[in-house]
Enzyme design. Structure first.
Site, PDB file in Angstrom:
ATOM      1  N   ARG A 131       0.943  -1.425  -0.058  1.00 56.12           N
ATOM      2  CA  ARG A 131      -0.435   0.350   0.060  1.00 56.12           C
ATOM      3  C   ARG A 131       0.753   1.524  -0.314  1.00 56.12           C
ATOM      4  NH1 ARG A 131      -2.600  -3.700   2.992  1.00 56.12           N
ATOM      5  NH2 ARG A 131      -4.800  -4.115   1.572  1.00 56.12           N
ATOM      6  N   LYS A 144       3.295  11.183 -10.712  1.00 52.92           N
ATOM      7  CA  LYS A 144       2.797  10.522 -11.778  1.00 52.92           C
ATOM      8  C   LYS A 144       3.258   9.153 -11.591  1.00 52.92           C
ATOM      9  CE  LYS A 144      -0.543  13.150 -15.906  1.00 52.92           C
ATOM     10  NZ  LYS A 144      -1.150  13.779 -16.209  1.00 52.92           N
ATOM     11  N   GLU A 146      10.905  18.808 -24.551  1.00 53.74           N
ATOM     12  CA  GLU A 146      10.415  18.784 -23.032  1.00 53.74           C
ATOM     13  C   GLU A 146      10.377  19.676 -22.626  1.00 53.74           C
ATOM     14  OE1 GLU A 146       7.138  17.323 -23.012  1.00 53.74           O
ATOM     15  OE2 GLU A 146       7.274  14.950 -23.191  1.00 53.74           O
ATOM     16  N   LYS A 150       7.435  23.006 -14.273  1.00 56.62           N
ATOM     17  CA  LYS A 150       6.655  22.023 -14.765  1.00 56.62           C
ATOM     18  C   LYS A 150       6.205  22.140 -13.074  1.00 56.62           C
ATOM     19  CE  LYS A 150       5.161  17.212 -15.149  1.00 56.62           C
ATOM     20  NZ  LYS A 150       5.542  16.066 -16.138  1.00 56.62           N
ATOM     21  N   GLU A 189      -4.326  16.976 -12.493  1.00 58.66           N
ATOM     22  CA  GLU A 189      -5.075  17.196 -13.388  1.00 58.66           C
ATOM     23  C   GLU A 189      -6.811  18.001 -13.848  1.00 58.66           C
ATOM     24  OE1 GLU A 189      -3.294  14.500 -15.955  1.00 58.66           O
ATOM     25  OE2 GLU A 189      -2.435  16.262 -17.323  1.00 58.66           O
ATOM     26  N   ARG A 233      -2.969  22.342 -15.297  1.00 60.10           N
ATOM     27  CA  ARG A 233      -2.452  21.311 -15.613  1.00 60.10           C
ATOM     28  C   ARG A 233      -2.040  20.710 -17.002  1.00 60.10           C
ATOM     29  NH1 ARG A 233      -0.356  16.928 -11.457  1.00 60.10           N
ATOM     30  NH2 ARG A 233       1.187  15.562 -12.916  1.00 60.10           N
ATOM     31  N   ASN A 260       0.137  19.844 -22.342  1.00 61.68           N
ATOM     32  CA  ASN A 260       0.445  18.876 -22.985  1.00 61.68           C
ATOM     33  C   ASN A 260       0.252  19.711 -25.056  1.00 61.68           C
ATOM     34  OD1 ASN A 260      -0.855  16.211 -22.748  1.00 61.68           O
ATOM     35  ND2 ASN A 260      -2.293  17.821 -21.572  1.00 61.68           N
ATOM     36  N   HIS A 304       1.130  18.255 -27.857  1.00 59.86           N
ATOM     37  CA  HIS A 304       1.236  16.351 -27.592  1.00 59.86           C
ATOM     38  C   HIS A 304      -0.113  16.359 -28.431  1.00 59.86           C
ATOM     39  CE1 HIS A 304       4.177  17.171 -24.092  1.00 59.86           C
ATOM     40  NE2 HIS A 304       4.479  15.866 -24.361  1.00 59.86           N
ATOM     41  N   HIS A 358       0.930  13.791 -29.895  1.00 63.27           N
ATOM     42  CA  HIS A 358       0.409  11.540 -29.367  1.00 63.27           C
ATOM     43  C   HIS A 358       0.667  11.510 -30.720  1.00 63.27           C
ATOM     44  CE1 HIS A 358      -0.112  12.596 -25.255  1.00 63.27           C
ATOM     45  NE2 HIS A 358       0.708  12.245 -24.930  1.00 63.27           N
ATOM     46  N   HIS A 360       9.193  10.345 -28.356  1.00 64.08           N
ATOM     47  CA  HIS A 360       8.294  10.666 -27.809  1.00 64.08           C
ATOM     48  C   HIS A 360       8.103  12.552 -28.475  1.00 64.08           C
ATOM     49  CE1 HIS A 360       5.421  12.627 -25.669  1.00 64.08           C
ATOM     50  NE2 HIS A 360       5.992  13.070 -24.505  1.00 64.08           N
TER      51      HIS A 360
HETATM   52  N1  LIG Z   1       4.602  10.454 -15.265  1.00 62.70           N
HETATM   53  C1  LIG Z   1       5.226  11.696 -15.863  1.00 62.70           C
HETATM   54  O1  LIG Z   1       5.404  12.625 -15.535  1.00 62.70           O
HETATM   55  C2  LIG Z   1       5.866  11.699 -17.303  1.00 62.70           C
HETATM   56  C3  LIG Z   1       6.393  12.857 -18.135  1.00 62.70           C
HETATM   57  C4  LIG Z   1       6.830  12.634 -19.317  1.00 62.70           C
HETATM   58  C5  LIG Z   1       7.289  11.432 -19.865  1.00 62.70           C
HETATM   59  N2  LIG Z   1       6.799  10.160 -19.006  1.00 62.70           N
HETATM   60  C6  LIG Z   1       6.740   8.632 -19.706  1.00 62.70           C
HETATM   61  O2  LIG Z   1       8.614   8.251 -19.324  1.00 62.70           O
HETATM   62  C7  LIG Z   1       8.719   7.565 -20.354  1.00 62.70           C
HETATM   63  C8  LIG Z   1      10.095   7.567 -21.944  1.00 62.70           C
HETATM   64  O3  LIG Z   1      10.632   8.301 -20.385  1.00 62.70           O
HETATM   65  P1  LIG Z   1      12.514   8.586 -21.294  1.00 62.70           P
HETATM   66  O4  LIG Z   1      12.304   8.909 -23.126  1.00 62.70           O
HETATM   67  O5  LIG Z   1      13.625   7.976 -20.144  1.00 62.70           O
HETATM   68  O6  LIG Z   1      12.751   6.396 -22.208  1.00 62.70           O
HETATM   69  P2  LIG Z   1      13.574   5.460 -20.898  1.00 62.70           P
HETATM   70  O7  LIG Z   1      13.546   5.346 -19.537  1.00 62.70           O
HETATM   71  O8  LIG Z   1      13.080   3.919 -22.217  1.00 62.70           O
HETATM   72  O9  LIG Z   1      14.856   5.900 -21.380  1.00 62.70           O
HETATM   73  C9  LIG Z   1      15.182   5.768 -23.071  1.00 62.70           C
HETATM   74  C10 LIG Z   1      16.187   4.787 -23.258  1.00 62.70           C
HETATM   75  O10 LIG Z   1      17.190   5.495 -23.025  1.00 62.70           O
HETATM   76  C11 LIG Z   1      18.481   4.588 -22.341  1.00 62.70           C
HETATM   77  N3  LIG Z   1      18.768   5.367 -21.108  1.00 62.70           N
HETATM   78  C12 LIG Z   1      18.694   5.729 -20.060  1.00 62.70           C
HETATM   79  N4  LIG Z   1      19.018   6.103 -19.280  1.00 62.70           N
HETATM   80  C13 LIG Z   1      20.423   6.074 -20.341  1.00 62.70           C
HETATM   81  C14 LIG Z   1      21.707   6.699 -19.539  1.00 62.70           C
HETATM   82  N5  LIG Z   1      22.186   7.784 -19.043  1.00 62.70           N
HETATM   83  N6  LIG Z   1      22.541   6.373 -20.833  1.00 62.70           N
HETATM   84  C15 LIG Z   1      22.508   5.281 -21.479  1.00 62.70           C
HETATM   85  N7  LIG Z   1      21.454   5.053 -21.981  1.00 62.70           N
HETATM   86  C16 LIG Z   1      20.469   5.389 -20.727  1.00 62.70           C
HETATM   87  C17 LIG Z   1      16.952   3.926 -21.775  1.00 62.70           C
HETATM   88  O11 LIG Z   1      17.398   2.063 -21.367  1.00 62.70           O
HETATM   89  C18 LIG Z   1      16.074   3.497 -23.240  1.00 62.70           C
HETATM   90  O12 LIG Z   1      16.569   2.650 -23.902  1.00 62.70           O
HETATM   91  C19 LIG Z   1       7.485   7.444 -21.189  1.00 62.70           C
HETATM   92  O13 LIG Z   1       6.579   6.460 -20.757  1.00 62.70           O
HETATM   93  C20 LIG Z   1       6.187   8.057 -20.968  1.00 62.70           C
HETATM   94  O14 LIG Z   1       4.843   7.913 -21.048  1.00 62.70           O
HETATM   95  C21 LIG Z   1       6.518  10.473 -17.799  1.00 62.70           C
HETATM   96 ZN   LIG Z   2       5.337  14.738 -23.054  1.00 63.48          ZN
END
Ligand SMILES: NC(=O)c1ccc[n+]([C@@H]2O[C@H](COP(=O)([O-])OP(=O)(O)OC[C@H]3O[C@@H](n4cnc5c(N)ncnc54)[C@H](O)[C@@H]3O)[C@@H](O)[C@H]2O)c1
Ligand SMILES: [Zn+2]
Length: 364
Positions: free
Chosen positions: A123, A144, A186, A228, A238, A242, A246, A249, A253, A266
């Site tokens: 929990r 989130k 971003e 942010k 949200e 908030r 987007n 986006h 998207h 992305h």
């Molecule tokens: N919670 C939120 O508010 C929020 C906001 C934006 C995005 N997200 C989520 O984030 C995700 C995308 O994040 P991302 O772009 O970081 O993707 P990711 O976590 O998949 O990282 C991208 C790639 O880079 C590799 N990697 C990570 N750090 C590294 C480093 N220092 N050196 C070499 N390789 C490295 C990872 O293994 C992966 O293969 C999506 O799932 C999205 O939904 C969440």
């Molecule tokens: Zn985004």
């Protein structure tokens, strides 16, 4: 090192950004009350584990912590409930209890999944974010957490604020260039929706950012998190403002969806989306034409695309935009800009206006 404090309704936490910050982890953890008698579990992915996971685990063990580590395959495909279940199994086997702490070491995928594990394990237990991608500056603020369902992205989730966030900008050196650019999209978004002086700063320092200057990265991450956090603190769940996060986006998207998430990162999709949104803003809100020029110029400087070259069918793109989570009642909804640094949500946009915009941002 720079530190930003994020205030949420029932908690406040720090984001530390700088070089060599992992070495300061024992001290920083002590500051938030995590003593050595509490078990730690590093949750990371298969790309990050060999780069930083093993060394982090070893250095924390050398300091006297009991540290477990669980690794799942890198990539968005892993962001699902069966991986959550496996990770929770590893946590149970390592004997994590309600006083233990999860260390989420990785990009946004690790942050979302490990955060969701922390939100639900017994929990809810505390977690610390150690973001390793530039994009993760975005996911480290806002609380989130969650995973994908076969029917859609991020459909399963919770709000769970981290105990703190520790960003070591040195780890960004191993990121593939495309991931750096994607993260900068971003960062640019945060500037474009909120802060003209941040836009100017990005225009002036784009080259140094691309060269991964640690000082410039620290500043960019700090200011991105600041925007942010300012937006989110006004609207944690949200319900209103908030949604301006987007910006870019709706089209972004849609491009991701029609391409099966395989063609653009992305950030690339969002960059094209922001170019589109700026054009729509000029037409619908009477924003000055300069908005389009500055937006597109900044994105180009950050090595981001502002047009798409693929011949995606128009009906599929429009359908995806109507289905966007932020759309209501089948109406087209966009975040648009009145002027640089200021955006708002606009509902009920005519399809013909969107079709015209898509024509402008397509090279077909
Ligand atoms: N919670 C939120 O508010 C929020 C906001 C934006 C995005 N997200 C989520 O984030 C995700 C995308 O994040 P991302 O772009 O970081 O993707 P990711 O976590 O998949 O990282 C991208 C790639 O880079 C590799 N990697 C990570 N750090 C590294 C480093 N220092 N050196 C070499 N390789 C490295 C990872 O293994 C992966 O293969 C999506 O799932 C999205 O939904 C969440
Ligand atoms: Zn985004």
């Amino acid at each position: 090192m720079r530190t930003l404090t994020v205030n949420t309704s029932n908690q406040c936490y720090s984001i530390h950004i700088g070089r060599g910050t992992y070495q300061m982890l024992p001290r920083l953890m002590k500051e938030v009350g995590v003593e050595k008698d509490r078990k730690l579990m590093v949750i990371t992915d298969s790309s990050v584990a060999p780069l930083y996971g093993q060394s982090l685990q070893a250095s924390l063990r050398a300091e006297g912590y009991q540290v477990g580590m669980t690794v799942f395959p890198a990539g968005e495909e892993s962001k699902n409930l069966s991986v959550v279940e496996r990770v929770i199994g590893d946590c149970l086997q390592f004997g994590l209890d309600r006083s233990s702490v999860v260390l989420a070491l990785g990009g946004g995928v690790v942050g979302d999944l490990a955060g969701f594990v922390a939100a639900t394990y017994m929990r809810g237990i505390p977690f610390i974010q150690l973001p390793t991608t530039l994009l993760a500056h975005d996911s480290s603020v806002g609380g989130k957490v969650g995973v994908n369902h076969a029917l859609g992205k991020n459909y399963i989730g919770a709000f769970h604020q981290p105990l703190m966030v520790v960003f070591d900008v040195d780890v960004l050196r191993s990121l593939p260039a495309r991931q750096v650019h994607s993260g900068l999209a971003e960062v640019a978004k945060h500037a474009l929706i909120w802060d003209v002086s941040f836009v100017e700063w990005l225009e002036a320092h784009a080259e140094e950012l691309l060269a991964l200057s640690p000082e410039r990265l620290t500043e960019a991450i700090f200011r991105g998190c600041e925007v942010k956090s300012a937006v989110v603190s006004q609207d944690e769940k949200e319900l209103g403002i908030r949604s301006i996060l987007n910006y870019g986006h709706t089209i972004g998207h849609a491009l991701e969806a029609v391409s099966g998430y395989r063609v653009y990162t992305h950030g690339e999709a969002v960059a094209i989306g922001m170019a589109g949104a700026s054009r729509l803003s000029v037409r619908l809100l009477g924003a000055p034409g300069e908005l389009v020029d500055r937006t597109e110029q900044l994105l180009r400087r950050l090595r981001l695309p502002i047009r798409y070259a693929e011949n995606w069918p128009l009906p599929a793109l429009l359908e995806a935009m109507k289905k966007d989570k932020k759309a209501r009642g089948g109406q087209y909804t966009f975040v648009l800009s009145r002027k640089l640094g200021q955006v708002e949500m606009v509902r009920g946009i005519e399809e013909a206006e969107i079709v015209q915009t898509l024509k402008e941002i397509s090279t077909q």
